[in-house]
Design an enzyme around this catalytic site. Structure first.
Site, PDB file in Angstrom:
ATOM      1  N   ILE B  46      -2.341 -62.457  19.822  1.00 38.04           N
ATOM      2  CA  ILE B  46      -3.489 -61.638  20.221  1.00 38.04           C
ATOM      3  C   ILE B  46      -4.792 -62.430  20.076  1.00 38.04           C
ATOM      4  O   ILE B  46      -5.682 -62.369  20.896  1.00 38.04           O
ATOM      5  CB  ILE B  46      -3.564 -60.356  19.360  1.00 38.04           C
ATOM      6  N   CYS B  47      -4.884 -63.193  18.994  1.00 35.98           N
ATOM      7  CA  CYS B  47      -6.166 -63.823  18.661  1.00 35.98           C
ATOM      8  C   CYS B  47      -6.532 -65.121  19.378  1.00 35.98           C
ATOM      9  O   CYS B  47      -7.712 -65.432  19.455  1.00 35.98           O
ATOM     10  CB  CYS B  47      -6.236 -64.081  17.166  1.00 35.98           C
TER      11      CYS B  47
END
Lengths: 241, 175
Positions: B46-47
């Site tokens: 996600i990051c």
């Protein structure tokens, strides 16, 4: 003994998934037929009539159990497949959700987070591989989760039939109802013990297979005895006023 | 969560930067502004986009006399590996292993035991000038962060979606 190839092992695992149907079918066939024979022996008395009635019960039982297994597996497989389809659509829309879950699972199983990340990243290059791995690791689904309705139905029906023959054959070969009943109960106990001994004890490589046989026998007979006692207890309710 | 005007809590944490592991304190940052961004985990799917996005935009932030600092609960060695995995980062990643700093800023997720996705901009007096937190599945806009830094540094009243070079609003005007 040579180590089996992974494909052979896989087929073995898929076959072993059918053990449930076989054990269930045999146990039910043995106990149901033994119960019918015991009941009819007291009520009817004539050997031929007892055998005919037990045969009819066996046929009905085998068909019913086979159909039940077929319908049950079919319903289960269809529901799982539908849910899986929906899950795959969600995963396609938001792949990071299964990527993160898979990463977490692998991390929990002992892979360092960075190693787990690289494994998932590699898998992500093939969506099919990513989804298949996620289904096994996250949802616990495998090929064995998708039963074959026809095979399960046939196995269950045949297993019931084989089980039913155990208490029935002594009636066919022995001349009196009393001897047939005694021999039928004895063979029932032996076969129930044997199923537990072989399947739970030997195949599962338990330390004391005899105990496995006795446990199987106790549970199977125990359930039948409790069923009989419940029937006895509620029988006054059916008495004429 | 801290709000604009609050004093930014100080910190002194282990960090990974330029392939090395060291320590970084807020007091040691000499830049005019600081962009402090919290994120949940290293080695996550996600990051990376925003972590890499801040790296790519670092020269633009530097031109605005602004330092970028990333913070998560991962240990410094994991930060070092993560930065290498991403091809190297031009700003430090701080290791807030117990979430102490994330708690001070009010952005610690007690259930997941990670920092939320939150960004703070600290002014030259190390007060919070801007604070924003977003859902775990929504990456931040690096260009919006840069736009806000420029707006704050302009010292003017900036209308919505203001960009450098566009007119600001005089303080004696109503808006």
């Amino acid at each position: 003994m040579p180590t089996p190839k992974p494909e052979e092992k896989r087929r073995l695992f898929e076959r072993l998934a059918s053990l449930r149907e076989i054990v269930f079918g045999i146990q039910d066939g043995v106990l149901t037929t033994a119960g019918v024979l015991a009941g009819l022996s007291g009520a009817v008395g004539q050997r031929q009539q007892v055998i005919l009635a037990a045969l009819a019960s066996t046929a009905a039982g085998a068909l019913s159990m086979g159909a039940g297994a077929y319908l049950g597996t079919r319903a289960e497989t269809e529901v799982i497949r539908t849910e899986l389809r929906r899950t795959r659509e969600e995963a396609r829309a938001e792949p990071y959700i299964i990527q993160e879950s898979l990463l977490h699972e692998l991390n929990q199983e002992g892979l360092d987070r960075d190693a787990a990340y690289r494994v998932v990243k590699l898998l992500s290059s093939s969506p099919e591989a990513l989804h298949a791995t996620a289904e096994e690791k996250i949802y616990g689904l495998s090929n064995a989760s998708f039963g074959n309705p026809l095979a399960d139905g046939l196995l269950m029906g045949v297993a019931f039939l084989v089980g039913a023959l155990v208490p029935l054959l002594p009636f066919v070969f022995l001349s009196t109802v009393r001897n047939g009943l005694i021999a039928g109960i004895a063979t029932t106990a032996i076969v129930l013990f044997a199923v537990g001994y072989v399947v739970e004890g030997r195949l599962a490589e338990r330390r004391y297979p005899t105990l496995s046989g006795l446990r199987f026998l106790t549970i199977a007979v125990g359930a039948a005895v409790i069923g009989y006692l419940v029937g006895k207890a509620i029988s006054p309710l059916g008495a004429a006023p | 969560m801290l709000k604009p005007g609050d004093v930014a809590p100080s910190f002194d944490l282990p960090c990974a930067f330029d392939g090395q592991i060291s320590h970084l304190a807020l007091a040691g940052l000499r830049s005019e502004m600081v962009v402090l961004f919290f994120y949940p985990r290293d080695f996550s799917f996600i990051c990376p986009t925003e972590v890499v996005g801040f790296h790519k935009a670092q020269p633009a932030f530097k031109a605005e006399h602004t330092s970028i600092v990333g913070v998560s609960v991962d240990d410094p060695e994991t930060h070092r590996k993560w930065a290498a995995e991403l091809g190297g980062l031009s700003y430090p990643l701080l290791s807030d292993a117990e979430g102490r700093v994330a708690k001070l800023y009010g952005v610690y997720d007690d259930v997941e035991k990670v920092a939320m996705r939150a960004t703070f901009m600290l002014d030259n007096k190390r007060r919070i000038a801007y604070a924003v937190a977003s859902a775990i599945n929504v990456g931040r806009s690096v260009s919006e962060t840069l736009r806000v830094v420029r707006a704050i540094r302009s010292g003017r009243l900036c209308p919505a979606d203001w960009q450098p070079g566009q007119p600001t609003i005089d303080t004696d005007q109503k808006y």
